[in-house]
Write an enzyme that holds these catalytic residues in place. Structure first.
Site, short mmCIF file in Angstrom:
data_model
loop_
_atom_site.label_atom_id
_atom_site.label_comp_id
_atom_site.label_asym_id
_atom_site.label_seq_id
_atom_site.Cartn_x
_atom_site.Cartn_y
_atom_site.Cartn_z
N HIS A 226 28.51 -22.51 5.51
CA HIS A 226 28.45 -23.75 6.35
C HIS A 226 26.82 -24.15 6.40
CE1 HIS A 226 28.72 -26.97 8.75
NE2 HIS A 226 28.16 -26.56 9.57
N TYR A 230 23.50 -27.54 4.69
CA TYR A 230 22.22 -28.20 5.37
C TYR A 230 21.32 -27.81 4.58
CZ TYR A 230 25.79 -29.41 8.76
OH TYR A 230 26.86 -29.91 9.21
N HIS A 378 35.46 -35.57 0.76
CA HIS A 378 34.49 -35.25 1.67
C HIS A 378 33.20 -34.70 1.07
CE1 HIS A 378 32.02 -33.62 5.06
NE2 HIS A 378 32.26 -32.62 4.78
N PHE A 379 33.15 -33.80 0.54
CA PHE A 379 31.91 -33.06 0.21
C PHE A 379 31.30 -33.48 -1.25
CE2 PHE A 379 34.64 -29.45 -1.88
CZ PHE A 379 34.27 -29.64 -3.15
N HIS A 380 32.05 -34.41 -2.03
CA HIS A 380 31.42 -35.18 -3.09
C HIS A 380 30.64 -36.25 -2.53
CE1 HIS A 380 33.99 -32.94 -5.73
NE2 HIS A 380 32.98 -33.30 -6.42
N ARG A 441 44.11 -29.47 -3.34
CA ARG A 441 42.73 -29.45 -4.12
C ARG A 441 43.10 -28.02 -4.90
NH1 ARG A 441 38.04 -26.80 -0.17
NH2 ARG A 441 36.93 -26.55 -2.26
N ARG A 442 42.04 -28.10 -5.90
CA ARG A 442 42.15 -26.86 -6.79
C ARG A 442 43.20 -26.77 -7.63
NH1 ARG A 442 38.61 -22.63 -3.16
NH2 ARG A 442 36.60 -23.21 -3.84
FE1 HAS Z 1 31.10 -30.70 5.24
C1 HAS Z 1 33.91 -28.85 4.14
C2 HAS Z 1 32.37 -30.60 8.52
C3 HAS Z 1 28.55 -32.25 6.36
C4 HAS Z 1 29.59 -30.11 2.30
N1 HAS Z 1 31.55 -29.70 3.47
C5 HAS Z 1 32.56 -29.02 3.23
C6 HAS Z 1 32.66 -28.40 1.96
C7 HAS Z 1 31.51 -28.76 1.49
C8 HAS Z 1 30.84 -29.62 2.52
C9 HAS Z 1 30.98 -28.56 0.07
O1 HAS Z 1 34.68 -29.06 10.16
C10 HAS Z 1 33.93 -27.98 1.28
C11 HAS Z 1 33.64 -26.48 0.97
C12 HAS Z 1 34.76 -25.67 0.21
O2 HAS Z 1 34.78 -25.40 -1.05
O3 HAS Z 1 35.90 -25.32 0.89
N2 HAS Z 1 30.56 -31.33 7.30
C13 HAS Z 1 31.25 -31.34 8.16
C14 HAS Z 1 30.58 -32.01 9.21
C15 HAS Z 1 29.53 -32.30 8.73
C16 HAS Z 1 29.37 -32.09 7.53
C17 HAS Z 1 30.99 -32.20 10.82
N3 HAS Z 1 29.43 -31.21 4.61
C18 HAS Z 1 28.35 -31.84 5.20
C19 HAS Z 1 27.23 -32.15 4.32
C20 HAS Z 1 27.46 -31.51 3.18
C21 HAS Z 1 28.91 -30.72 3.56
C22 HAS Z 1 25.93 -32.48 4.89
C23 HAS Z 1 26.79 -31.06 2.05
C24 HAS Z 1 25.66 -31.48 1.77
N4 HAS Z 1 32.82 -30.04 6.05
C25 HAS Z 1 32.95 -29.84 7.26
C26 HAS Z 1 34.52 -28.95 7.74
C27 HAS Z 1 34.89 -28.51 6.37
C28 HAS Z 1 33.73 -29.43 5.46
C29 HAS Z 1 35.02 -28.93 8.89
C30 HAS Z 1 36.01 -27.83 6.31
C31 HAS Z 1 37.02 -28.42 5.81
C32 HAS Z 1 38.20 -27.78 5.29
O4 HAS Z 1 39.44 -28.00 5.88
O5 HAS Z 1 38.12 -26.96 4.11
C33 HAS Z 1 28.26 -33.18 9.65
O6 HAS Z 1 27.03 -32.35 9.41
C34 HAS Z 1 28.33 -34.73 9.06
C35 HAS Z 1 27.18 -35.23 9.79
C36 HAS Z 1 26.91 -36.61 9.04
C37 HAS Z 1 26.67 -37.99 10.03
C38 HAS Z 1 26.22 -39.04 9.04
C39 HAS Z 1 24.73 -39.60 9.46
C40 HAS Z 1 24.46 -40.70 8.75
C41 HAS Z 1 23.09 -40.91 8.22
C42 HAS Z 1 22.80 -42.27 7.39
C43 HAS Z 1 22.53 -43.38 8.37
C44 HAS Z 1 22.03 -44.43 7.22
C45 HAS Z 1 23.04 -45.48 7.03
C46 HAS Z 1 22.67 -46.36 5.93
C47 HAS Z 1 24.19 -45.85 7.88
C48 HAS Z 1 27.17 -37.98 11.26
C49 HAS Z 1 22.10 -40.02 8.48
C50 HAS Z 1 22.29 -47.68 6.21
C51 HAS Z 1 21.08 -48.11 5.48
C52 HAS Z 1 20.68 -49.27 5.15
C53 HAS Z 1 19.11 -49.38 4.90
C54 HAS Z 1 21.42 -50.28 5.44
CU CU Z 2 31.32 -26.46 7.03
#
Ligand code: HAS
Ligand code: CU
Length: 550
Positions: A226, A230, A378-380, A441-442
């Site tokens: 996890h 980050y 999600h992760f892509h 998946r997988r």
């Molecule tokens: Fe995740 C599974 C929960 C973030 C990567 N995640 C994965 C796996 C990967 C991964 C690789 O709770 C699968 C691993 C495997 O093979 O099994 N993830 C989260 C949560 C967040 C999160 C709560 N994940 C990431 C990030 C990753 C990543 C970052 C890689 C870089 N994830 C999970 C959970 C699983 C999971 C479960 C397990 C699922 C399962 O059942 O297997 C949070 O950190 C996300 C927070 C992000 C935000 C977005 C904020 C937005 C921003 C941009 C603002 C800009 C805008 C653009 C709107 C709240 C900062 C506008 C621009 C203009 C100028 C108009």
């Molecule tokens: Cu995680």
């Protein structure tokens, strides 16, 4: 070029080698990704792989995950954080020996991991869950990969200590500080995988121990797994906070908030991990609850980021004539500056993944999506979208800076970031859809007898065609990089973008320039969130012998 910029000159050579390794593994892993995605629309190109690789889906999926999630990211991050530490502190890295050591260990890790995988001796995917058993070299190679990050991090800390000795009482420049925080988060995080691979899995695959505790090694994997996400994300945040505002002619909205965000990832990301194991019956429900709460807490720094980075970008857009509540967005160089456009697009994609992350983190909803195609969806968006696209965007000024050759074909680079964005979004949308429709998946779908094509058709087409677009974008990136690094004749005229804070004399609390208090709180939180479960699992969960299935 000013002498300030030349401060990274001693690091130029090894940064280039790391980048070469990063881009080669990106290409290698990416091409297997194309095969995987085509499979989702029943196009079986695994069948056309040469001789010994023919039909080996799990070999391909292992190459894809390991080369991209573990190698490409790590090599790029090592090079980039070395750059930001050196450039931020305005001094070379302390130890040349450690620089060389990291490089050689990383090269050894690359070879040692990929050889058994390509010999089909380690088709255990990037999570290498026991009881799937790989060749001992595979675990050795992964351990080397991790040790390569440790030596790099140690060098960063040593360089920082020297800087502090020479600048007593001064606050560490932001770019260097947030890079060092990233290492401080990663270093303890990586211990889980290291212990699992070296202490448990390696002796077991050597035959020294007969059995292994699969729930224990899996838990240790997610202890690292996890925070690992980050470790990929924070270097992109380094760029969004400390560089992007300057690239759009704006200023960083708040330096204190920026520091707080990075520091918060230490106590919030490090103790979190069991949300990957909500469905595992051996983990106690109370532990899952603690980790669910932590998962929601770790979203908070990303929400601050959405606010802070957007405010900084808005300020730049308004200074360039942007008007209106929303219309200022149009004043940004979406079609002229590939580096800025790439970063902005990566944020748009990242916001989608933030939403799906919330869904994953919610226990009851996780029961619906876990182990389905939803999760790769999600992760892509996160790794392929936010992280990789930002790294590509950085490369558009950084490779010219390092090679002294101007970016080859700005227009194509703009097209490249847009294609990557659309490709990733379409592909991920298809994956989410398939997941909700119940596609596991997988799984080698083209050959799965139960595959319910018909209902899955349109979603599968989105995955396949989205991936085709992303593949074109990926190949375009490779061409642009090769042409820039080796062919481009014009000299590069690039400066390192350094964002100034909006408020210069920010009354920043000193705790935002320290690591120790944050690490201490984290230690307590890790003990609470992990120790009881790990102990219980280690003592009470059964041992098994192991399988080699493919
Ligand atoms: Fe995740 C599974 C929960 C973030 C990567 N995640 C994965 C796996 C990967 C991964 C690789 O709770 C699968 C691993 C495997 O093979 O099994 N993830 C989260 C949560 C967040 C999160 C709560 N994940 C990431 C990030 C990753 C990543 C970052 C890689 C870089 N994830 C999970 C959970 C699983 C999971 C479960 C397990 C699922 C399962 O059942 O297997 C949070 O950190 C996300 C927070 C992000 C935000 C977005 C904020 C937005 C921003 C941009 C603002 C800009 C805008 C653009 C709107 C709240 C900062 C506008 C621009 C203009 C100028 C108009
Ligand atoms: Cu995680």
């Amino acid at each position: 070029m000013s002498s300030n910029q030349e401060v990274y000159a001693p690091e130029r050579w090894h940064m280039k080698v790391f980048l070469l390794m990063a881009f080669v593994t990106l290409l290698l892993g990416g091409l297997f990704g194309t095969l995987q995605s085509l499979d989702k629309m029943q196009v079986d190109w695994y069948n056309f792989l040469p001789g010994p690789l023919k039909g080996l889906y799990y070999l391909g999926l292992t190459v894809h995950g390991v080369a991209l999630a573990l190698m490409f990211t790590t090599y790029f991050i090592i090079a980039f954080l070395n750059f930001t530490v050196v450039y931020g502190l305005k001094r070379p890295l302390k130890s040349r020996a450690l620089v060389h050591l990291s490089l050689w260990i990383s090269i050894a890790g690359l070879v040692t991991t990929l050889v058994p995988i390509f010999l089909n001796q380690a088709s255990v995917l990037w999570t290498f869950y026991a009881p799937l058993r790989a060749h001992p070299l595979y675990y050795t190679g992964l351990a080397l990969l991790v040790i390569g990050t440790w030596t790099t991090a140690l060098n960063a800390f040593a360089t920082w200590r020297d800087w502090k000795k020479e600048n007593p009482g001064e606050r560490t420049p932001l770019m260097a500080f947030v890079s060092i925080v990233t290492w401080a988060m990663w270093l303890p995080a990586s211990l889980g995988i290291a212990v699992a691979a070296v202490y448990y899995l390696w002796p077991w695959s050597m035959g020294i121990t007969e059995t292994v505790n699969p729930l224990l090694t899996r838990s240790l994997y997610w202890f690292t797994g996890h925070p690992l996400v980050y470790f990929w994300l924070l270097p992109a945040y380094v760029v969004w906070y400390t560089m992007l505002p300057a690239q759009v002619g704006g200023r960083l909205f708040s330096e204190s908030l920026a520091r707080l965000v990075f520091l918060l990832f230490i106590p919030l990301a490090l103790p979190t991990g069991f949300h990957h194991m909500y469905t595992d019956p051996g983990v106690h429900a109370s532990t899952k609850l603690i980790h669910a709460v932590l998962t929601f807490a770790v979203i908070f720094p990303s929400l601050i980021t959405a606010f802070t980075v957007l405010a900084s970008v808005e300020e730049g857009a308004r200074r360039n004539g942007g008007k209106g509540l929303i219309a200022w967005v149009l004043a940004l160089p979406w079609l002229s500056n590939p580096s800025v456009a790439g970063q902005l697009l990566s944020m748009v994609v990242f916001a989608m993944g933030g939403i799906t992350g919330l869904i994953n983190g919610t226990f009851t909803m996780n029961l619906v999506v876990h182990n389905t195609m939803w999760v790769p969806g999600h992760f892509h968006t996160q790794v392929a979208g936010a992280v990789t696209l930002t790294f590509m965007a950085v490369s558009y000024w950084w490779i010219p800076l390092l090679t002294g050759r101007a970016l080859w074909n700005n227009k194509l680079a703009v097209i490249q970031v847009w294609l990557w964005t659309f490709g990733t979004l379409i592909m991920a949308r298809g994956m989410h859809w398939m997941g909700i429709a119940g596609v596991p998946r997988r799984t080698f779908l083209s050959r799965a007898p139960y595959a319910n094509f018909g209902e899955w058709d349109v979603a599968g087409l989105m995955v396949g065609w989205g991936a085709v677009i992303a593949t074109v974008a990926g190949l375009l990136f490779a061409v642009i990089m090769i042409m820039t690094a080796f062919v481009s004749k014009a000299p590069a005229k690039v400066e390192v973008p350094v964002a100034e804070p909006l408020i210069k004399k920010d009354r920043m609390p000193v705790i935002l320039d320290r690591l120790a208090p944050w690490l201490l709180i984290t230690l307590v939180m890790i003990v609470i969130a992990w120790a009881p479960s790990l102990y219980h699992i280690a003592v009470h969960h059964p041992q098994v012998r192991g399988w080699v299935l493919w």
